[in-house]
Scaffold this motif. Structure first.
Motif, PDB file in Angstrom:
ATOM      1  N   VAL A  93       0.840  -1.209   0.000  1.00  0.00           N
ATOM      2  CA  VAL A  93       0.000   0.000   0.000  1.00  0.00           C
ATOM      3  C   VAL A  93       0.873   1.257   0.000  1.00  0.00           C
ATOM      4  N   THR A  94       1.939   1.239   0.792  1.00  0.00           N
ATOM      5  CA  THR A  94       2.853   2.382   0.834  1.00  0.00           C
ATOM      6  C   THR A  94       3.468   2.640  -0.533  1.00  0.00           C
ATOM      7  N   HIS A  95       3.865   1.569  -1.228  1.00  0.00           N
ATOM      8  CA  HIS A  95       4.441   1.744  -2.557  1.00  0.00           C
ATOM      9  C   HIS A  95       3.419   2.294  -3.546  1.00  0.00           C
ATOM     10  N   GLY A  96       2.171   1.882  -3.420  1.00  0.00           N
ATOM     11  CA  GLY A  96       1.129   2.420  -4.288  1.00  0.00           C
ATOM     12  C   GLY A  96       0.913   3.908  -4.073  1.00  0.00           C
ATOM     13  N   VAL A  97       0.852   4.320  -2.806  1.00  0.00           N
ATOM     14  CA  VAL A  97       0.617   5.729  -2.492  1.00  0.00           C
ATOM     15  C   VAL A  97       1.830   6.581  -2.879  1.00  0.00           C
ATOM     16  N   VAL A  98       3.022   6.128  -2.503  1.00  0.00           N
ATOM     17  CA  VAL A  98       4.229   6.887  -2.840  1.00  0.00           C
ATOM     18  C   VAL A  98       4.420   6.926  -4.358  1.00  0.00           C
ATOM     19  N   GLY A  99       4.065   5.847  -5.033  1.00  0.00           N
ATOM     20  CA  GLY A  99       4.159   5.823  -6.493  1.00  0.00           C
ATOM     21  C   GLY A  99       3.238   6.847  -7.134  1.00  0.00           C
ATOM     22  N   ALA A 100       2.040   6.991  -6.587  1.00  0.00           N
ATOM     23  CA  ALA A 100       1.107   7.980  -7.129  1.00  0.00           C
ATOM     24  C   ALA A 100       1.641   9.401  -6.960  1.00  0.00           C
ATOM     25  N   PHE A 101       2.266   9.682  -5.820  1.00  0.00           N
ATOM     26  CA  PHE A 101       2.836  11.005  -5.598  1.00  0.00           C
ATOM     27  C   PHE A 101       4.111  11.227  -6.408  1.00  0.00           C
ATOM     28  N   SER A 102       4.831  10.150  -6.694  1.00  0.00           N
ATOM     29  CA  SER A 102       6.128  10.297  -7.348  1.00  0.00           C
ATOM     30  C   SER A 102       6.025  10.754  -8.799  1.00  0.00           C
ATOM     31  N   ILE A 103       4.874  10.545  -9.426  1.00  0.00           N
ATOM     32  CA  ILE A 103       4.740  10.970 -10.828  1.00  0.00           C
ATOM     33  C   ILE A 103       4.978  12.474 -10.947  1.00  0.00           C
ATOM     34  N   GLY A 104       4.332  13.240 -10.101  1.00  0.00           N
ATOM     35  CA  GLY A 104       4.470  14.683 -10.172  1.00  0.00           C
ATOM     36  C   GLY A 104       5.750  15.207  -9.560  1.00  0.00           C
ATOM     37  N   LEU A 105       6.254  14.515  -8.537  1.00  0.00           N
ATOM     38  CA  LEU A 105       7.419  15.035  -7.820  1.00  0.00           C
ATOM     39  C   LEU A 105       8.749  14.563  -8.388  1.00  0.00           C
ATOM     40  N   ALA A 106       8.815  13.292  -8.818  1.00  0.00           N
ATOM     41  CA  ALA A 106      10.102  12.740  -9.246  1.00  0.00           C
ATOM     42  C   ALA A 106      10.104  12.252 -10.688  1.00  0.00           C
ATOM     43  N   GLY A 107       8.963  12.118 -11.295  1.00  0.00           N
ATOM     44  CA  GLY A 107       8.911  11.718 -12.692  1.00  0.00           C
ATOM     45  C   GLY A 107       8.488  10.270 -12.895  1.00  0.00           C
ATOM     46  N   TRP A 108       8.394   9.913 -14.157  1.00  0.00           N
ATOM     47  CA  TRP A 108       7.869   8.601 -14.532  1.00  0.00           C
ATOM     48  C   TRP A 108       8.836   7.462 -14.218  1.00  0.00           C
ATOM     49  N   PHE A 109      10.131   7.725 -14.254  1.00  0.00           N
ATOM     50  CA  PHE A 109      11.085   6.663 -13.954  1.00  0.00           C
ATOM     51  C   PHE A 109      10.934   6.179 -12.510  1.00  0.00           C
ATOM     52  N   ALA A 110      10.799   7.125 -11.584  1.00  0.00           N
ATOM     53  CA  ALA A 110      10.597   6.761 -10.178  1.00  0.00           C
ATOM     54  C   ALA A 110       9.281   6.011 -10.010  1.00  0.00           C
ATOM     55  N   PHE A 111       8.246   6.455 -10.717  1.00  0.00           N
ATOM     56  CA  PHE A 111       6.956   5.771 -10.662  1.00  0.00           C
ATOM     57  C   PHE A 111       7.080   4.330 -11.135  1.00  0.00           C
ATOM     58  N   VAL A 112       7.765   4.117 -12.256  1.00  0.00           N
ATOM     59  CA  VAL A 112       7.915   2.757 -12.795  1.00  0.00           C
ATOM     60  C   VAL A 112       8.702   1.884 -11.823  1.00  0.00           C
ATOM     61  N   CYS A 113       9.762   2.428 -11.239  1.00  0.00           N
ATOM     62  CA  CYS A 113      10.544   1.651 -10.268  1.00  0.00           C
ATOM     63  C   CYS A 113       9.697   1.252  -9.068  1.00  0.00           C
ATOM     64  N   LEU A 114       8.918   2.175  -8.552  1.00  0.00           N
ATOM     65  CA  LEU A 114       8.057   1.871  -7.412  1.00  0.00           C
ATOM     66  C   LEU A 114       6.981   0.849  -7.768  1.00  0.00           C
ATOM     67  N   MET A 115       6.450   0.927  -8.980  1.00  0.00           N
ATOM     68  CA  MET A 115       5.432  -0.030  -9.388  1.00  0.00           C
ATOM     69  C   MET A 115       6.014  -1.427  -9.615  1.00  0.00           C
ATOM     70  N   VAL A 116       7.264  -1.496 -10.050  1.00  0.00           N
ATOM     71  CA  VAL A 116       7.924  -2.807 -10.193  1.00  0.00           C
ATOM     72  C   VAL A 116       8.091  -3.448  -8.817  1.00  0.00           C
ATOM     73  N   VAL A 117       8.529  -2.660  -7.844  1.00  0.00           N
ATOM     74  CA  VAL A 117       8.680  -3.194  -6.485  1.00  0.00           C
ATOM     75  C   VAL A 117       7.313  -3.577  -5.919  1.00  0.00           C
ATOM     76  N   LEU A 118       6.304  -2.759  -6.166  1.00  0.00           N
ATOM     77  CA  LEU A 118       4.943  -3.091  -5.737  1.00  0.00           C
ATOM     78  C   LEU A 118       4.500  -4.417  -6.332  1.00  0.00           C
ATOM     79  N   GLY A 119       4.729  -4.601  -7.622  1.00  0.00           N
ATOM     80  CA  GLY A 119       4.355  -5.848  -8.271  1.00  0.00           C
ATOM     81  C   GLY A 119       5.094  -7.047  -7.698  1.00  0.00           C
ATOM     82  N   LEU A 120       6.369  -6.891  -7.385  1.00  0.00           N
ATOM     83  CA  LEU A 120       7.136  -7.990  -6.799  1.00  0.00           C
ATOM     84  C   LEU A 120       6.622  -8.361  -5.409  1.00  0.00           C
ATOM     85  N   VAL A 121       6.284  -7.362  -4.609  1.00  0.00           N
ATOM     86  CA  VAL A 121       5.767  -7.634  -3.265  1.00  0.00           C
ATOM     87  C   VAL A 121       4.411  -8.326  -3.350  1.00  0.00           C
TER      88      VAL A 121
END
Length: 152
Positions: A92-120
């Motif tokens: 859940v934390t990765h999902g929420v942080v991933g949603a915020f990361s699009i605007g703050l850190a960009g799409w690369f950070a979002f993709v990395c967070l979503m990969v980790v979310l998918g693995l978990v």
């Protein structure tokens, strides 16, 4: 299904993420401290210490999740209820942080967070707790055992 490698890769990814979060917060704390930045009149020492403590707490949380996943991979067994709850909060934390990361850190950070979310999530689904039927409800006694025939 190859569940051990998925849990091991998720553990490594969380370990790298914990180190990255710790370093990022350490650097941000140094920047705030050395620049003497202030936000709304707040003390710069309090801001830098808060950044370091927050990064440390989040890093330890991610390392704890990493330990649960590593234990799953080594034992090839599902974690207990506290371990599952910890990994669910991690997802859940990765999902929420991933949603915020699009605007703050960009799409690369979002993709990395979503990969980790998918693995978990994949690790959680691959290691379904023993004694649970497919729908999540416990199988009645006498049904679903090894001696009972499977329904067609």
């Amino acid at each position: 299904m190859a569940r051990r490698p998925v849990a091991a890769v998720a553990a490594v990814a969380l370990m790298l993420e914990a180190v990255g979060i710790g370093l990022l917060n350490w650097i941000l704390g140094l920047v705030v401290d050395r620049q003497r930045m202030s936000l709304g009149g707040m003390d710069t020492d309090a801001m830098s210490v808060g950044t370091w403590v927050g990064g440390g707490v989040f890093g330890v949380y991610l390392l704890l999740c990493c330990a649960v996943l590593l234990r799953m991979a080594l034992r090839d067994r599902a974690p207990g209820r506290p371990g599952r709850i910890l990994l669910l909060t991690c997802a859940v934390t990765h999902g929420v942080v991933g949603a915020f990361s699009i605007g703050l850190a960009g799409w690369f950070a979002f993709v990395c967070l979503m990969v980790v979310l998918g693995l978990v999530v994949l690790s959680l689904l691959a290691y379904e707790p023993e004694g649970l039927a497919r729908g999540g409800a416990a199988a009645p006694e006498g049904e679903g055992g090894q001696d009972a025939p499977s329904p067609a």
